[in-house]
Design a protein around this motif. Structure first.
Motif, mmCIF file in Angstrom:
data_model
loop_
_atom_site.group_PDB
_atom_site.id
_atom_site.type_symbol
_atom_site.label_atom_id
_atom_site.label_comp_id
_atom_site.label_asym_id
_atom_site.label_seq_id
_atom_site.Cartn_x
_atom_site.Cartn_y
_atom_site.Cartn_z
ATOM 1 N N GLY A 41 0.816 -1.208 0.000
ATOM 2 C CA GLY A 41 0.000 0.000 0.000
ATOM 3 C C GLY A 41 0.853 1.263 0.000
ATOM 4 O O GLY A 41 0.549 2.233 -0.706
ATOM 5 N N ASP A 42 1.930 1.261 0.784
ATOM 6 C CA ASP A 42 2.814 2.424 0.827
ATOM 7 C C ASP A 42 3.525 2.643 -0.507
ATOM 8 O O ASP A 42 3.704 3.781 -0.942
ATOM 9 C CB ASP A 42 3.851 2.282 1.941
ATOM 10 C CG ASP A 42 3.244 2.434 3.333
ATOM 11 O OD1 ASP A 42 2.141 3.015 3.447
ATOM 12 O OD2 ASP A 42 3.879 1.967 4.305
ATOM 13 N N GLN A 43 3.922 1.567 -1.150
ATOM 14 C CA GLN A 43 4.570 1.686 -2.455
ATOM 15 C C GLN A 43 3.592 2.248 -3.494
ATOM 16 O O GLN A 43 3.969 3.077 -4.320
ATOM 17 C CB GLN A 43 5.103 0.332 -2.914
ATOM 18 C CG GLN A 43 6.317 -0.137 -2.138
ATOM 19 C CD GLN A 43 6.698 -1.562 -2.489
ATOM 20 O OE1 GLN A 43 5.834 -2.430 -2.688
ATOM 21 N NE2 GLN A 43 7.995 -1.819 -2.568
ATOM 22 N N ILE A 44 2.362 1.808 -3.424
ATOM 23 C CA ILE A 44 1.346 2.315 -4.356
ATOM 24 C C ILE A 44 1.137 3.804 -4.127
ATOM 25 O O ILE A 44 1.067 4.577 -5.083
ATOM 26 C CB ILE A 44 0.030 1.521 -4.218
ATOM 27 C CG1 ILE A 44 0.231 0.092 -4.730
ATOM 28 C CG2 ILE A 44 -1.113 2.211 -4.953
ATOM 29 C CD1 ILE A 44 -0.919 -0.845 -4.443
ATOM 30 N N GLU A 45 1.042 4.225 -2.864
ATOM 31 C CA GLU A 45 0.876 5.651 -2.565
ATOM 32 C C GLU A 45 2.057 6.463 -3.089
ATOM 33 O O GLU A 45 1.871 7.553 -3.622
ATOM 34 C CB GLU A 45 0.716 5.875 -1.060
ATOM 35 C CG GLU A 45 -0.682 5.647 -0.565
ATOM 36 C CD GLU A 45 -1.697 6.559 -1.233
ATOM 37 O OE1 GLU A 45 -1.464 7.779 -1.327
ATOM 38 O OE2 GLU A 45 -2.736 6.039 -1.669
ATOM 39 N N GLY A 46 3.265 5.935 -2.950
ATOM 40 C CA GLY A 46 4.445 6.618 -3.480
ATOM 41 C C GLY A 46 4.390 6.756 -4.988
ATOM 42 O O GLY A 46 4.732 7.811 -5.543
ATOM 43 N N ARG A 47 3.936 5.721 -5.654
ATOM 44 C CA ARG A 47 3.806 5.767 -7.113
ATOM 45 C C ARG A 47 2.724 6.748 -7.538
ATOM 46 O O ARG A 47 2.877 7.475 -8.516
ATOM 47 C CB ARG A 47 3.530 4.360 -7.657
ATOM 48 C CG ARG A 47 4.729 3.434 -7.513
ATOM 49 C CD ARG A 47 4.397 1.995 -7.799
ATOM 50 N NE ARG A 47 4.168 1.744 -9.209
ATOM 51 C CZ ARG A 47 5.101 1.398 -10.094
ATOM 52 N NH1 ARG A 47 6.365 1.294 -9.706
ATOM 53 N NH2 ARG A 47 4.797 1.172 -11.343
ATOM 54 N N VAL A 48 1.636 6.808 -6.785
ATOM 55 C CA VAL A 48 0.562 7.762 -7.076
ATOM 56 C C VAL A 48 1.086 9.188 -6.963
ATOM 57 O O VAL A 48 0.805 10.037 -7.823
ATOM 58 C CB VAL A 48 -0.653 7.531 -6.145
ATOM 59 C CG1 VAL A 48 -1.628 8.692 -6.202
ATOM 60 C CG2 VAL A 48 -1.357 6.238 -6.501
#
Length: 69
Positions: A41-48
């Motif tokens: 989830g944190d990686q996805i937020e960073g990519r967003v």
């Protein structure tokens, strides 16, 4: 008070986003996901966040080109 966006305005924004998506993805420079290792989830937020920043840069670039700067 701000007026809510009309369906036509929403459609125009989505069309603009989709047209700029290839440039946005290039500017963001994000690596492809490994299907065997999904993102957290944190990686996805960073990519967003990276995509948002790249989208703003892509829009600014297109506006500059349109203005002939």
């Amino acid at each position: 008070m701000d007026q809510p966006a009309t369906p036509e305005q929403k459609q125009a924004r989505m069309t603009e986003f989709l047209r700029l998506l290839p440039l946005t993805l290039e500017l963001a420079g994000l690596p492809k996901a490994d299907p065997a290792r999904p993102f957290t989830g944190d990686q996805i937020e960073g990519r967003v966040m990276s995509l948002r920043t790249a989208y703003k840069a892509a829009r600014a670039l297109i506006r500059e080109v349109g203005d002939g700067i």
